[in-house]
Design an enzyme around this catalytic site. Structure first.
Site, PDB file in Angstrom:
ATOM      1  N   TYR A  74       2.492  48.881 -10.374  1.00  0.00           N
ATOM      2  CA  TYR A  74       1.692  47.916 -11.134  1.00  0.00           C
ATOM      3  C   TYR A  74       0.589  48.669 -11.870  1.00  0.00           C
ATOM      4  O   TYR A  74      -0.087  49.520 -11.288  1.00  0.00           O
ATOM      5  CB  TYR A  74       1.044  46.895 -10.180  1.00  0.00           C
ATOM      6  CG  TYR A  74       0.030  46.015 -10.878  1.00  0.00           C
ATOM      7  CD1 TYR A  74       0.406  44.778 -11.392  1.00  0.00           C
ATOM      8  CD2 TYR A  74      -1.286  46.434 -11.056  1.00  0.00           C
ATOM      9  CE1 TYR A  74      -0.506  43.986 -12.064  1.00  0.00           C
ATOM     10  CE2 TYR A  74      -2.201  45.650 -11.735  1.00  0.00           C
ATOM     11  CZ  TYR A  74      -1.809  44.425 -12.231  1.00  0.00           C
ATOM     12  OH  TYR A  74      -2.709  43.648 -12.916  1.00  0.00           O
ATOM     13  N   GLU A 130      -1.479  44.065 -18.821  1.00  0.00           N
ATOM     14  CA  GLU A 130      -0.849  44.256 -17.524  1.00  0.00           C
ATOM     15  C   GLU A 130       0.622  44.644 -17.674  1.00  0.00           C
ATOM     16  O   GLU A 130       1.349  44.037 -18.451  1.00  0.00           O
ATOM     17  CB  GLU A 130      -0.957  42.942 -16.738  1.00  0.00           C
ATOM     18  CG  GLU A 130      -0.469  43.026 -15.319  1.00  0.00           C
ATOM     19  CD  GLU A 130      -0.614  41.675 -14.613  1.00  0.00           C
ATOM     20  OE1 GLU A 130      -1.657  41.431 -14.006  1.00  0.00           O
ATOM     21  OE2 GLU A 130       0.325  40.875 -14.695  1.00  0.00           O
TER      22      GLU A 130
END
Ligand code: GDP
Ligand code: MN
Length: 375
Positions: free
Chosen positions: A101, A189
């Protein structure tokens, strides 16, 4: 402002971040044609402006053009969190060795940008933050000092141990941060950021949000706006100058002033209720605004009662009272209304309502308790 994954991926690519090969499709046939052209397994992905699409069945792997057709058909029939799917991203499938991530966001408490890195990617980051916060490394950027590259490199290296991977990941994070700054983003993101069999790191998803107050500087970003970012209700409210946001609860709220609207929602929650919306009817006391507000709120099938909380300053209570009566007549409203009003022309407003058979609560707490009890 939110943008779709396919638009976000294009922005990442523009900044030199490796992404998977993909194309947009709107029909099952287009999806099958793209899969045939790619000549590989493909991932069929719903393009909706909400998270958790994977869990909702909006991301599917297809091993042939025929399967891509079928997946596309299934996904186009879905509604994800109430949003119908009209566009699909068809991406060449990648063999994943590990999912990471990467994120850049604004930390409002720290008043700094924060870069987040985790080796536990692919899952919902909000869940991860709640259950395993120590699995997310956070690197803050002091706006006065700027980004300290050497320190960031150390943080990246603690997650991407292999020097080759670390160099790629560091490069990607730096590019994400540049994108974040240059385009006035509130979030950039990549989840998952994946390691492939060939030890390359690539972005398999893109979620980018922008600060609305910075959009005037970026017409090219404004041009990416999708009409479906707002529900039809929200668009109607916006056109009429009402600040309105749909929520999941069952108590409709009509309040004047954004601060009082927020406080009202807090008090509803405090007494165990759930607001169905945020609504600020604004400072003017135009009865038509009350009419439109009630129309929008009562057309939401979840709403079981409406709380009207007015603090009369420039707004006159008698005008609001007349607006309420007009709306009840025109819209034939059957839902219970709980009203609290105070301030300018309060006595006149109360009299209008009491004469029409309404009870006006004495204070905010009493009104909120009453509406929660009604639910
Ligand atoms: P989200 O759930 O809406 O965030 O959708 P994502 O685009 O992040 O995809 C969800 C998951 O699908 C990823 O975490 C991967 O596990 C899987 N996935 C996505 N793309 C591929 C791919 O190209 N190949 C494989 N094998 N899995 C993928
Ligand atoms: Mn994702």
């Amino acid at each position: 402002m939110k943008i779709h994954e396919y638009q976000g991926s294009a922005l990442l690519a523009e900044y030199g971040i490796p992404t998977s090969v993909s194309e947009l499709a709107q029909t099952p046939q287009e999806a099958a044609d793209i899969a045939r052209r790619f000549g590989s397994n493909v991932v069929v992905k719903a393009q909706v402006l909400t998270g958790g699409r994977g869990k909702a069945g909006g991301v599917k792997l297809a091993h042939s053009p025929e399967e891509a057709f079928q997946c596309a058909e299934e996904i186009l029939a879905l509604q994800i969190k109430g949003i119908p799917v009209t566009k699909l991203l068809i991406a060449k499938s990648v063999d994943i060795l590990q999912e990471y991530y990467l994120g850049v966001a604004v930390d409002r408490t720290m008043k700094q940008a924060v870069i987040m890195i985790s080796a536990a990617g692919g899952v919902d980051i909000e869940d991860l933050a709640r259950n395993d916060p120590e699995k997310i490394l956070k690197f803050y950027v002091n706006p006065f000092q700027g980004l300290q590259e050497d320190r960031l490199r150390q943080v990246v290296a603690s997650v991407f141990i292999d020097p080759g991977l670390c160099a790629q990941a560091f490069d990607t994070v730096m590019k994400m941060y540049r994108l974040f700054l240059e385009k006035d983003c509130s979030l950039v993101e990549i989840n998952p950021y994946v390691k492939t069999k060939a030890s390359a790191l690539i972005a398999l998803d893109a979620k980018i949000n922008f600060d609305d107050n910075g959009l005037f500087k970026h017409p090219e970003i404004e041009a990416l706006r999708s009409p479906e970012e707002f529900s039809p209700d929200e668009i109607r409210a916006k056109d009429a100058g009402l600040s309105f946001v749909n929520l999941d609860g069952n108590i409709g709220c009509i309040v004047n002033g954004a601060g009082l609207a927020m406080a009202t929602m807090d008090v509803i929650k405090l007494f165990g209720g759930e607001p169905a919306n945020f609504l600020d009817v604004g400072g003017s006391s135009n009865p038509n605004k009350v009419l439109l507000a009630l129309d929008i709120i009562t057309s939401n099938k979840n709403v079981k009662a409406v709380l009207i909380n007015i603090f009369g300053g420039i707004t006159r209570c008698d005008d609001v009272a007349n607006g309420i009566l007009m709306a009840v007549r025109k819209l034939d409203i059957k839902l219970p209304l709980v009203i609290r009003m105070i301030g300018t022309r309060e006595a006149e407003g109360r009299e209008i309502l009491v004469n029409a058979g309404y009870v006006v609560a004495d204070d905010m707490e009493a009104a909120v308790k009453k509406v929660v009890a009604l639910i």
